[in-house]
Design a protein around this motif. Structure first.
Motif, mmCIF file in Angstrom:
data_model
loop_
_atom_site.group_PDB
_atom_site.id
_atom_site.type_symbol
_atom_site.label_atom_id
_atom_site.label_comp_id
_atom_site.label_asym_id
_atom_site.label_seq_id
_atom_site.Cartn_x
_atom_site.Cartn_y
_atom_site.Cartn_z
ATOM 1 N N GLU A 63 11.706 -24.877 -11.783
ATOM 2 C CA GLU A 63 11.338 -26.289 -11.613
ATOM 3 C C GLU A 63 11.851 -26.799 -10.272
ATOM 4 O OE1 GLU A 63 9.435 -29.634 -12.143
ATOM 5 O OE2 GLU A 63 9.293 -27.969 -13.550
ATOM 6 N N GLN A 64 13.048 -26.400 -9.885
ATOM 7 C CA GLN A 64 13.586 -26.810 -8.585
ATOM 8 C C GLN A 64 12.757 -26.232 -7.441
ATOM 9 O OE1 GLN A 64 17.709 -25.650 -8.653
ATOM 10 N NE2 GLN A 64 18.256 -27.208 -10.151
ATOM 11 N N TRP A 65 12.288 -25.003 -7.567
ATOM 12 C CA TRP A 65 11.442 -24.409 -6.526
ATOM 13 C C TRP A 65 10.105 -25.131 -6.441
ATOM 14 C CZ3 TRP A 65 12.473 -21.874 -2.398
ATOM 15 C CH2 TRP A 65 13.597 -21.069 -2.328
ATOM 16 N N ARG A 66 9.561 -25.528 -7.589
ATOM 17 C CA ARG A 66 8.300 -26.289 -7.558
ATOM 18 C C ARG A 66 8.485 -27.597 -6.793
ATOM 19 N NH1 ARG A 66 8.210 -25.077 -13.209
ATOM 20 N NH2 ARG A 66 7.087 -23.140 -13.505
ATOM 21 N N ALA A 67 9.585 -28.283 -7.077
ATOM 22 C CA ALA A 67 9.876 -29.541 -6.374
ATOM 23 C C ALA A 67 10.043 -29.275 -4.880
ATOM 24 C CB ALA A 67 11.129 -30.190 -6.953
ATOM 25 N N TYR A 68 10.735 -28.191 -4.537
ATOM 26 C CA TYR A 68 10.921 -27.830 -3.125
ATOM 27 C C TYR A 68 9.571 -27.598 -2.452
ATOM 28 C CZ TYR A 68 11.821 -24.920 0.942
ATOM 29 O OH TYR A 68 11.816 -24.395 2.206
ATOM 30 N N ASP A 69 8.691 -26.853 -3.111
ATOM 31 C CA ASP A 69 7.374 -26.568 -2.537
ATOM 32 C C ASP A 69 6.587 -27.848 -2.282
ATOM 33 O OD1 ASP A 69 7.756 -23.833 -2.407
ATOM 34 O OD2 ASP A 69 6.751 -23.435 -4.324
ATOM 35 N N GLU A 70 6.639 -28.772 -3.236
ATOM 36 C CA GLU A 70 5.912 -30.039 -3.065
ATOM 37 C C GLU A 70 6.472 -30.833 -1.890
ATOM 38 O OE1 GLU A 70 6.105 -32.128 -6.759
ATOM 39 O OE2 GLU A 70 4.984 -30.581 -7.840
ATOM 40 N N ILE A 71 7.797 -30.924 -1.812
ATOM 41 C CA ILE A 71 8.421 -31.681 -0.730
ATOM 42 C C ILE A 71 8.171 -30.999 0.613
ATOM 43 C CG2 ILE A 71 10.647 -32.408 0.215
ATOM 44 C CD1 ILE A 71 11.552 -32.818 -2.717
ATOM 45 N N TYR A 72 8.225 -29.667 0.634
ATOM 46 C CA TYR A 72 7.974 -28.935 1.874
ATOM 47 C C TYR A 72 6.556 -29.195 2.378
ATOM 48 C CZ TYR A 72 7.431 -25.154 5.217
ATOM 49 O OH TYR A 72 7.178 -24.445 6.352
ATOM 50 N N ALA A 73 5.599 -29.191 1.474
ATOM 51 C CA ALA A 73 4.213 -29.449 1.876
ATOM 52 C C ALA A 73 4.076 -30.857 2.454
ATOM 53 C CB ALA A 73 3.280 -29.260 0.684
ATOM 54 N N GLU A 74 4.734 -31.808 1.833
ATOM 55 C CA GLU A 74 4.672 -33.194 2.315
ATOM 56 C C GLU A 74 5.320 -33.320 3.697
ATOM 57 O OE1 GLU A 74 6.342 -37.531 0.888
ATOM 58 O OE2 GLU A 74 5.889 -36.026 -0.639
ATOM 59 N N VAL A 75 6.468 -32.710 3.875
ATOM 60 C CA VAL A 75 7.159 -32.757 5.167
ATOM 61 C C VAL A 75 6.333 -32.046 6.236
ATOM 62 C CG1 VAL A 75 9.188 -31.912 6.427
ATOM 63 C CG2 VAL A 75 9.465 -33.045 4.225
ATOM 64 N N SER A 76 5.728 -30.938 5.882
ATOM 65 C CA SER A 76 4.899 -30.209 6.831
ATOM 66 C C SER A 76 3.723 -31.065 7.293
ATOM 67 C CB SER A 76 4.401 -28.914 6.183
ATOM 68 O OG SER A 76 3.579 -28.208 7.064
ATOM 69 N N LEU A 77 3.082 -31.739 6.356
ATOM 70 C CA LEU A 77 1.970 -32.614 6.707
ATOM 71 C C LEU A 77 2.431 -33.755 7.615
ATOM 72 C CD1 LEU A 77 -1.007 -33.397 6.340
ATOM 73 C CD2 LEU A 77 -0.311 -34.681 4.308
ATOM 74 N N MET A 78 3.563 -34.357 7.275
ATOM 75 C CA MET A 78 4.081 -35.460 8.095
ATOM 76 C C MET A 78 4.437 -34.962 9.497
ATOM 77 S SD MET A 78 6.312 -37.446 5.142
ATOM 78 C CE MET A 78 7.527 -37.970 6.263
ATOM 79 N N THR A 79 4.986 -33.766 9.599
ATOM 80 C CA THR A 79 5.336 -33.199 10.904
ATOM 81 C C THR A 79 4.086 -32.957 11.739
ATOM 82 O OG1 THR A 79 7.276 -32.128 9.939
ATOM 83 C CG2 THR A 79 6.500 -31.282 12.050
#
Length: 109
Positions: A63-79
Motif C-alpha cells: 500500500e505504501q508503494w502504491r501511494a509512492y507511485d501515485e505521488i511520483y507520477a504527480e511530481v513527475s507531471l508537475m516537473t
C-alpha cells in the motif's frame, strides 16, 4: 506462494506422523514419539503465525508503494510542466524587446 509452501509442509508433517505411527520405531518409545509430534505441531503453528504476520506486513508495504507511485507520477507531471514553462518563458537569444514579447505571446496562444 507462501500459503502453498505452508500447505506442502503441513502435508509433509502429516505424512511423517503417519510414517512414525505405522513404523512403530523400536528406537523411540511411543511417549517420545508423541512429544516429538507435539513439538512439530507447535513449530507448524508458529510458522503459520509468522506467515500471517508477514502477509499483514507485506500488504502494508504494498500500500505504501502504491501511494509512492501515485505521488511520483504527480511530481513527475508537475516537473514536466514546470520545465515547459521555464523553457517558454526564457528569451530565445533575443533581447526582451516588445517584438520578442509579442512573438512569445503568439507562441503561447
Amino acid at each position: 506462494e507462501l500459503e502453498n509452501q505452508l500447505t506442502a509442509k503441513s502435508k509433509t508433517l502429516d505424512e511423517l506422523k503417519q510414517s512414525l505411527a505405522s513404523n512403530g520405531s523400536a528406537e523411540q518409545t511411543p511417549e517420545a514419539q508423541s512429544l516429538r509430534i507435539a513439538e512439530l505441531c507447535e513449530m507448524k503453528d508458529s510458522i503459520v503465525n509468522q506467515v500471517a504476520q508477514l502477509k499483514v506486513s507485506m500488504e502494508s508495504i504494498l500500500e505504501q508503494w502504491r501511494a509512492y507511485d501515485e505521488i511520483y507520477a504527480e511530481v513527475s507531471l508537475m516537473t514536466t510542466r514546470f520545465l515547459y514553462c521555464i523553457d517558454q518563458c526564457k528569451p530565445s537569444g533575443e533581447e526582451a524587446s516588445l517584438e520578442a514579447l509579442k512573438k512569445q505571446v503568439k507562441t503561447l496562444q
